[in-house]
Structure formats: C-alpha cells, structure tokens
Design an enzyme around this catalytic site. Sequence first.
Site, PDB file in Angstrom:
ATOM      1  N   CYS A 140       9.063   1.369  -7.014  1.00 17.59           N
ATOM      2  CA  CYS A 140       8.911   0.234  -6.106  1.00 17.59           C
ATOM      3  C   CYS A 140      10.121  -0.705  -6.087  1.00 17.59           C
ATOM      4  O   CYS A 140      10.520  -1.179  -5.014  1.00 17.59           O
ATOM      5  CB  CYS A 140       7.628  -0.537  -6.424  1.00 17.59           C
ATOM      6  SG  CYS A 140       7.508  -1.180  -8.099  1.00 17.59           S
ATOM      7  N   HIS A 175       3.939  -4.712  -9.568  1.00 19.09           N
ATOM      8  CA  HIS A 175       4.332  -4.024  -8.340  1.00 19.09           C
ATOM      9  C   HIS A 175       5.141  -4.993  -7.501  1.00 19.09           C
ATOM     10  O   HIS A 175       4.946  -6.215  -7.574  1.00 19.09           O
ATOM     11  CB  HIS A 175       3.087  -3.560  -7.572  1.00 19.09           C
ATOM     12  CG  HIS A 175       3.389  -2.816  -6.308  1.00 19.09           C
ATOM     13  ND1 HIS A 175       4.299  -1.788  -6.240  1.00 19.09           N
ATOM     14  CD2 HIS A 175       2.904  -2.967  -5.036  1.00 19.09           C
ATOM     15  CE1 HIS A 175       4.351  -1.322  -4.994  1.00 19.09           C
ATOM     16  NE2 HIS A 175       3.518  -2.020  -4.251  1.00 19.09           N
ATOM     17  N   SER A 192       4.662   2.994  -3.090  1.00 15.99           N
ATOM     18  CA  SER A 192       3.628   2.872  -4.120  1.00 15.99           C
ATOM     19  C   SER A 192       2.912   4.203  -4.248  1.00 15.99           C
ATOM     20  O   SER A 192       3.024   5.077  -3.379  1.00 15.99           O
ATOM     21  CB  SER A 192       2.629   1.770  -3.741  1.00 15.99           C
ATOM     22  OG  SER A 192       1.491   1.772  -4.581  1.00 15.99           O
TER      23      SER A 192
END
Length: 335
Positions: A140, A175, A192
């Site tokens: 990410c 994330h 993702s």
Amino acid sequence: MLRSTVDSMEDREEEQEDEGEEDLRDGGVPFFVNRGGLPVDVETWERMWRHVARIHPDGEALERGIRGNSELAKIPPPSVPTYQPTTSIPLRLEAIQKYIRDLQYNHTGTQFFEIKKSRPLTALMDIAKEMTREALPIKCLEAVILGIYLTNSMPGVERFPLSFKTQFSGNHFHHIVLGLHCSGRFGALGISRREDLMYKPLEFRTLSDLVGEFQGAYRGYWHTLRKVKLGSYVSHDPHSVEQVEWKHSVLDVDKLSPDELRKELERHTRDMRLKIGKAAPPSPSKESRKESGSPLRGPASPLRRISHIERRPSGEKKVLDQKQASDINGYQIRV
C-alpha cells in the site's frame, strides 16, 4: 504495568510509522523490506522464500512448485497509462488505478522497494520510476508513492496521504491510500488485499464521506477503526526537495463522536484550502540531483525529522461497545 506495556508498544508503532516502517509488523505478522535495491541480492532472495515457506498454507510445496519449474508462463508487464489531451480526469484516474491493480498486491512477505517517508519528494519520485521499470508487485505505501508520481501531471487534482489504524482480535493493522480532491469531490487511489479498501472514484462530496466509506468497509471485516491520519497536499513538482507531510492531522476515532470527527475532517479540508497557492522551495539544480542519484542504489541519505506538526485535539474519551464474533476468535483477518 500492563497499561505501560501497551503504551510503549503503541509508541514504538508511532516511531516505526514516522520512518515509513509502519507495516514491518502488520497485525502481529512480520514482513521484510528489501533494503539492498534491485536486482535483489541472494541473501534477501533466499530470506524471502524461507518466509514464504513459513507463512503460506502450502509452505515448502509452493516454493518447490515455483522455484523448480522452468516452464512458468511469462507474464507481460503492465504498461504505464497514457492519455489523449481530451481525456477526462476521472478516466485518467481509473487508468492509473487499473495500472496499480495490474502490478498486483505483494503477498510474498518482502517489500521490494524501500520507502523512507523522511526522504524529499524528488527521491520518492525516483523510487516510483523504478517501480514502473521493474513492474513488481507492491504494497500500500508503494502504491501511494506511485500514485503521486502518476498524477503529477494533473494540477487540478490535489493529493494527500490518508492512513488508517484498525484493531481486530487484539492486534493492530495499518493501511494507507492516496486521497484525492478535485472539483469539489473526494476519492482515493491505492492497493489492498481487499477490493473495497483501495480505489474510490471522485464521487464523495466531503472528506467525512470518504473516510466513512473506508470505515464502513473495515466494519465488514470486523475491524474497528482507531486512528485516521491525514497529510497535507503534495506538490506536483517531481523535483521538489520538500518532504511529504504525512501527518498534518491525527484523529483518535474512538475519542471522537461522529459529529466531532466530521468537524475535525472539515477543519482539515479548510487547512488544505489555505495551503493551496503557497510558494514551495525551489527545485534542486541538475548537478545536485545528479549527486543525490537514485535512493535505491546509493547510500542512504541522512534522516530528516519533520518539524513539529500540529495535531488536532481529539475530544474526550468515548466508551464504545465492541461486538466480538465468536466464530472468528483467534483468527486474524488481514486487510
């Protein structure tokens, strides 16, 4: 004593994140970073396969099936998107997201490109160029750097880091995506393991709507959103020596009511509007860029800490009801 231990662990997480190492241990599962550049050296290559053998359900059988197979199909690398001058911004962003998705998510447990958040933007753009040349799977944070690089030619699209810290079954997960703001609408680019935790088209009227969309997606995986971190708008000058401001606003979601969270996100949006148009530092000369070289192939540049960043107050602690799903107890749903 237990509280102190938890606090120290969270402090360590914050230190790792400041240096771009937030995912070195994601949800309690460690992974490695290739710090030797490309091509990958033998030690890193062998370590990657040992790690794959440990974490993959098929373990050593998978390793043997790939490494011992001389007839694996050759996969053509995806092409960097190009556009006609008349191509609309939404279509360009869709093409960029398709390119990022075509690179595929890196499930090996070894990140191929070392990303240090303290590097100047021009050095991060060198890494992004390397990504397009090598066409390797990415994670990410790498996708955010690549997204910045591929949208530099779109001055009407403001880009900002948008990161999330969630909790599931006692473990924390991190994330990050690249937030977008264009023509009064918000969206996101990224990658993702989960389809609904990366790309968001430019259709969200407010930043609160965009964050709420991600929060709802996390809820579907029984993850509780703990923190939201928002950076400043990133310069469109690929040769800029300024650093990306990764954490202009840090919001403790579990200390904020929904209305307070919305107001804090509105305040961040106003702050960013005020920053538009301010002069940026001049780009480095051609000679200095030549001296610095690619950050992947030269010695590491000295770490530069971002100056004190204003953090928004997060209000008083709110007690939230946590629903535990008994049938998934002890299993980590990684996002």
